[in-house]
Design a protein around this motif. Sequence first.
Motif, PDB file in Angstrom:
ATOM      1  N   VAL A 197       0.847  -1.192   0.000  1.00 23.79           N
ATOM      2  CA  VAL A 197       0.000   0.000   0.000  1.00 23.79           C
ATOM      3  C   VAL A 197       0.878   1.235   0.000  1.00 23.79           C
ATOM      4  O   VAL A 197       1.773   1.362   0.841  1.00 23.79           O
ATOM      5  CB  VAL A 197      -0.926   0.044   1.241  1.00 23.79           C
ATOM      6  N   GLU A 198       0.654   2.128  -0.950  1.00 21.47           N
ATOM      7  CA  GLU A 198       1.267   3.454  -0.939  1.00 21.47           C
ATOM      8  C   GLU A 198       0.130   4.449  -0.788  1.00 21.47           C
ATOM      9  O   GLU A 198      -0.830   4.420  -1.568  1.00 21.47           O
ATOM     10  CB  GLU A 198       2.063   3.714  -2.217  1.00 21.47           C
ATOM     11  N   CYS A 199       0.226   5.320   0.215  1.00 14.82           N
ATOM     12  CA  CYS A 199      -0.932   6.131   0.559  1.00 14.82           C
ATOM     13  C   CYS A 199      -0.523   7.481   1.141  1.00 14.82           C
ATOM     14  O   CYS A 199       0.624   7.695   1.519  1.00 14.82           O
ATOM     15  CB  CYS A 199      -1.812   5.396   1.561  1.00 14.82           C
ATOM     16  N   SER A 200      -1.494   8.351   1.234  1.00 14.33           N
ATOM     17  CA  SER A 200      -1.276   9.665   1.828  1.00 14.33           C
ATOM     18  C   SER A 200      -1.281   9.561   3.339  1.00 14.33           C
ATOM     19  O   SER A 200      -1.712   8.552   3.926  1.00 14.33           O
ATOM     20  CB  SER A 200      -2.374  10.626   1.377  1.00 14.33           C
ATOM     21  N   SER A 201      -0.795  10.625   3.966  1.00 10.33           N
ATOM     22  CA  SER A 201      -0.867  10.706   5.423  1.00 10.33           C
ATOM     23  C   SER A 201      -2.326  10.646   5.868  1.00 10.33           C
ATOM     24  O   SER A 201      -3.212  11.161   5.199  1.00 10.33           O
ATOM     25  CB  SER A 201      -0.237  12.021   5.886  1.00 10.33           C
TER      26      SER A 201
END
Length: 350
Positions: A197-201
């Motif tokens: 998973v690559e995600c925003s804060s």
Amino acid sequence: MARRPDNPCPGLLVIDKPQGLTSHDVVSRVRRLAHTRKVGHGGTLDPMATGVLVIGIGKATKLLTWVSGHSKEYRATIRFGVATNTDDAEGVATAAVGCDSLSEDQLESALAPLRGDIMQVPSTVSAIKVNGKRAYALARAGEDVELAARPVRISRLEVLEPPRPAECILEETDADNAPDVQALSGPVRVVDVDVVVECSSGTYVRALARDAGEALGVGAHLTALRRTRVGDVPLETAMTLEELSAAVEAATPKGEPDAEPVLPLVPLGEAARTMFPSLLMTEAEAGAFTHGQAPRRSRDELAQWATEVGYRPGDASEEETSPIAAVAPDGTVLGLLRIDASRLRTVLVF
């Protein structure tokens, strides 16, 4: 002479947080090693989670606001077939529909709506405040907690390995500790799926697991979570607490009871230059900046500089606009700036 505890050598540490410790536990250990209370972290990890935890010491704690706001990458294992009241393995089972198998098409149908810019309802046991109290405290006190959906960005959500059918044994729920949870026990067929998973804060990976399980009608929760990147800081640069302790012991002068502990810090200036684009100031500008005065540059000069370094100022909101490292002629980073309405503004003086 030892540095005063209220004025420690500033810098950042990258710790590989172990399972079972809270982020605050790690901060407490670093405080003891550094002999100072001026220690903070840049982004909470649950006790079950492991991986990158950026620690700031001294004045470097002022950088942690932007560290925590960076994008993040995780490796996680989702267990389909059982839902828990915390959306992870630390909770108790609230439903055990079971799951014998999952095809690639079924998984994709559940994960596809979770990619991109979405509205996510945080986990009930998150640290978000509701009427001044943490959601997890209200939930554990037996109160109903309803959290509003928040915008997050999931730039990557991919399955890493083929699904693994398995069997898990549920322990009987303690009704006294979880009176609203159905008593469930015994063997249940489940399917474990490893994802990246690559995600925003502000994204809750366990909420992604929860929502995927609900989409498939079988329930789901996380059994493992490892943060592998914060911004441009990868897991490969992190050290364990044991490695940190050994490094401090090896570097600190022996036989001097009052010797200042020597930590393997990323210096404050180096950290700022790594995290943010740099603006080189003149001697006069640097002298004025130490007193809080931002350099004066024309709109055209700022536009040219922004083009050269690939800087996008965004809007006038301090929270959304990326800072700029203010650099003196000798290379010393004196603090942070931002561009507000085509003018430089002082954010922070180191």
